[in-house]
Design a protein around this motif. Structure first.
Motif, mmCIF file in Angstrom:
data_model
loop_
_atom_site.group_PDB
_atom_site.id
_atom_site.type_symbol
_atom_site.label_atom_id
_atom_site.label_comp_id
_atom_site.label_asym_id
_atom_site.label_seq_id
_atom_site.Cartn_x
_atom_site.Cartn_y
_atom_site.Cartn_z
ATOM 1 N N ASP A 1 -10.670 5.742 -6.339
ATOM 2 C CA ASP A 1 -9.945 4.728 -7.515
ATOM 3 C C ASP A 1 -8.994 4.364 -5.891
ATOM 4 O O ASP A 1 -8.158 4.399 -5.514
ATOM 5 N N VAL A 2 -8.702 3.052 -5.827
ATOM 6 C CA VAL A 2 -8.069 1.851 -4.821
ATOM 7 C C VAL A 2 -6.778 2.586 -4.982
ATOM 8 O O VAL A 2 -6.120 1.803 -4.600
ATOM 9 N N TYR A 3 -6.627 2.041 -6.387
ATOM 10 C CA TYR A 3 -5.068 2.007 -7.111
ATOM 11 C C TYR A 3 -4.127 3.405 -6.883
ATOM 12 O O TYR A 3 -3.364 3.726 -6.224
ATOM 13 N N THR A 4 -4.907 4.176 -6.893
ATOM 14 C CA THR A 4 -4.833 5.271 -6.811
ATOM 15 C C THR A 4 -4.397 6.053 -5.385
ATOM 16 O O THR A 4 -3.278 6.399 -4.703
ATOM 17 N N ARG A 5 -5.135 5.364 -4.024
ATOM 18 C CA ARG A 5 -5.524 5.225 -3.148
ATOM 19 C C ARG A 5 -4.068 4.478 -2.489
ATOM 20 O O ARG A 5 -3.326 4.872 -1.444
ATOM 21 N N THR A 6 -4.261 3.697 -2.906
ATOM 22 C CA THR A 6 -2.571 2.969 -2.042
ATOM 23 C C THR A 6 -1.521 3.304 -2.361
ATOM 24 O O THR A 6 -0.723 3.117 -1.695
ATOM 25 N N VAL A 7 -1.752 3.634 -3.850
ATOM 26 C CA VAL A 7 0.264 4.088 -4.266
ATOM 27 C C VAL A 7 0.297 5.627 -3.040
ATOM 28 O O VAL A 7 1.488 5.633 -2.636
ATOM 29 N N TYR A 8 -0.730 6.773 -3.174
ATOM 30 C CA TYR A 8 -0.686 7.517 -2.112
ATOM 31 C C TYR A 8 -0.193 7.489 -0.767
ATOM 32 O O TYR A 8 0.189 8.408 -0.401
ATOM 33 N N GLY A 9 -1.058 5.971 0.078
ATOM 34 C CA GLY A 9 -0.631 6.064 0.938
ATOM 35 C C GLY A 9 0.376 5.538 1.157
ATOM 36 O O GLY A 9 0.682 5.826 2.849
ATOM 37 N N ALA A 10 0.749 5.570 0.993
ATOM 38 C CA ALA A 10 2.895 5.202 1.104
ATOM 39 C C ALA A 10 3.093 5.930 1.569
ATOM 40 O O ALA A 10 4.404 6.104 2.338
ATOM 41 N N ARG A 11 2.869 6.451 1.110
ATOM 42 C CA ARG A 11 3.914 8.501 1.524
ATOM 43 C C ARG A 11 3.733 8.691 3.165
ATOM 44 O O ARG A 11 4.245 8.995 3.843
ATOM 45 N N ALA A 12 2.416 8.648 4.100
ATOM 46 C CA ALA A 12 1.715 8.349 5.325
ATOM 47 C C ALA A 12 2.491 7.691 6.074
ATOM 48 O O ALA A 12 3.190 7.557 7.074
#
Length: 325
Positions: A114-125
């Protein structure tokens, strides 16, 4: 019997008007205005540099917009599950490169994630790398540059030559060489590399600011009264030399986030299973014609984040430098 002379009638004759009435009206307005005129506090006392800067920032729409956006990014980087309930590592190959659908507004990537979930979680790194690298470079550069500017002599000359060596290392080439031998999948090798190449810039700014501050009259007066080097550096020089460092560090934070994404795109930054915007952009570059949504959302999130920190740095610079108002 002659009339008695009244000074108030002489200053303000009946009928009103005049310069005195205007001055008295303006004085009453200033007294009723919270915080007093520009540069003064609630009781009419002069504000310090930091309180005056905060006074300016609160009235700057650029600071408010960028600050709210950064606050939102920080919150979702700490608690991404607030707006994304899925698992960024859960993929379904049967849905690879499919477009948006209910419950998955950004579609799927080439692995069916899911691109949306990966985009949101990508903010952490990205936020973690940017904040930690900025703090490390600011602390190390301020310490070394401040000591060099304050004491001068051979220490200043040695530090300047070392900083020149690091300035001569190309960032991308240095990342390809140094990070290619690292096998860790955490953010700390990338943070260490950015700090290693980022401290010379902060050091040069801190050195010049300390040299300027230590020539002020209050520092010379403290020295004449017998204050030691430690007291002068901590009580008089450092508080008046830290503003340029804060401005440079704030702007550099956005640059470091972009640098992490670039290194991850080249394959030497963050590595799977870490979720990063740079990794997702690298994976989407091969399928940009068939599934442009894979590139659009992580690249857009990266651009907005970098822009927000640069805007924040510009607002802080304008507030801390009276010449730019």
């Amino acid at each position: 019997m002659p009339e008695r002379y009244d000074p108030q009638q002489a200053v303000a004759p009946s009928g009103g008007g005049g310069a005195m009435d205007l001055a008295m009206s303006e004085a009453e307005t200033l007294e009723k205005t919270p915080g007093g005129p520009l540069g003064t506090g609630p009781a009419g006392k002069p504000r310090s540099l930091w309180s005056d800067a905060w006074f300016q920032l609160r009235r700057n729409p650029v600071f408010l917009v960028s600050g709210l956006l950064i606050l939102f990014l920080v919150v979702i980087s700490i608690w991404p599950s607030l707006i994304a309930s899925g698992d960024p590592l859960e993929c379904h190959l049967s849905k690879a490169q499919e477009g948006p659908e209910p419950g998955h507004p950004f579609g799927y990537d080439s692995q069916g994630c899911d691109v949306y979930t990966r985009t949101v979680y990508g903010a952490r790194a990205s936020i973690t790398v940017g904040v930690c690298a900025t703090l490390g470079a600011a602390l190390l550069g301020s310490l070394l540059g401040g000591l060099a500017g304050f004491f001068g002599g051979w220490w200043d000359a040695l530090l300047s030559r070392i900083a020149d060596i690091f300035f001569g290392i190309p960032v991308i080439l240095g990342g390809l060489v140094l990070l290619s031998v690292v096998t860790s999948t955490t953010v700390w090798p990338v943070v260490g590399f950015i700090v290693l190449l980022g401290w010379p810039q902060v050091s040069r700014i801190a050195r010049g600011s300390v040299i300027t501050a230590k020539q002020n009259d209050y520092v010379q007066a403290a020295r004449a009264l017998g204050a030691g080097n430690g007291r002068m550096l901590l009580r008089h020089v450092a508080p008046n030399a830290v503003a340029p460092v804060i401005v440079v560090a704030t702007i550099a934070l956005g640059t470091y986030i972009a640098l992490e994404a670039t290194l991850s795109f080249l394959g030497v930054g963050l590595r799977p299973p870490t979720v990063s915007w740079g990794i997702d952009i690298a994976n989407a570059a091969q399928s940009i014609r068939n599934a442009p949504h894979m590139l659009l959302w992580p690249a857009g999130a990266l651009s907005v984040t970098v822009l927000a920190f640069i805007m924040l740095g510009d607002a802080v610079r304008d507030a801390l430098d009276p010449k730019l108002r």
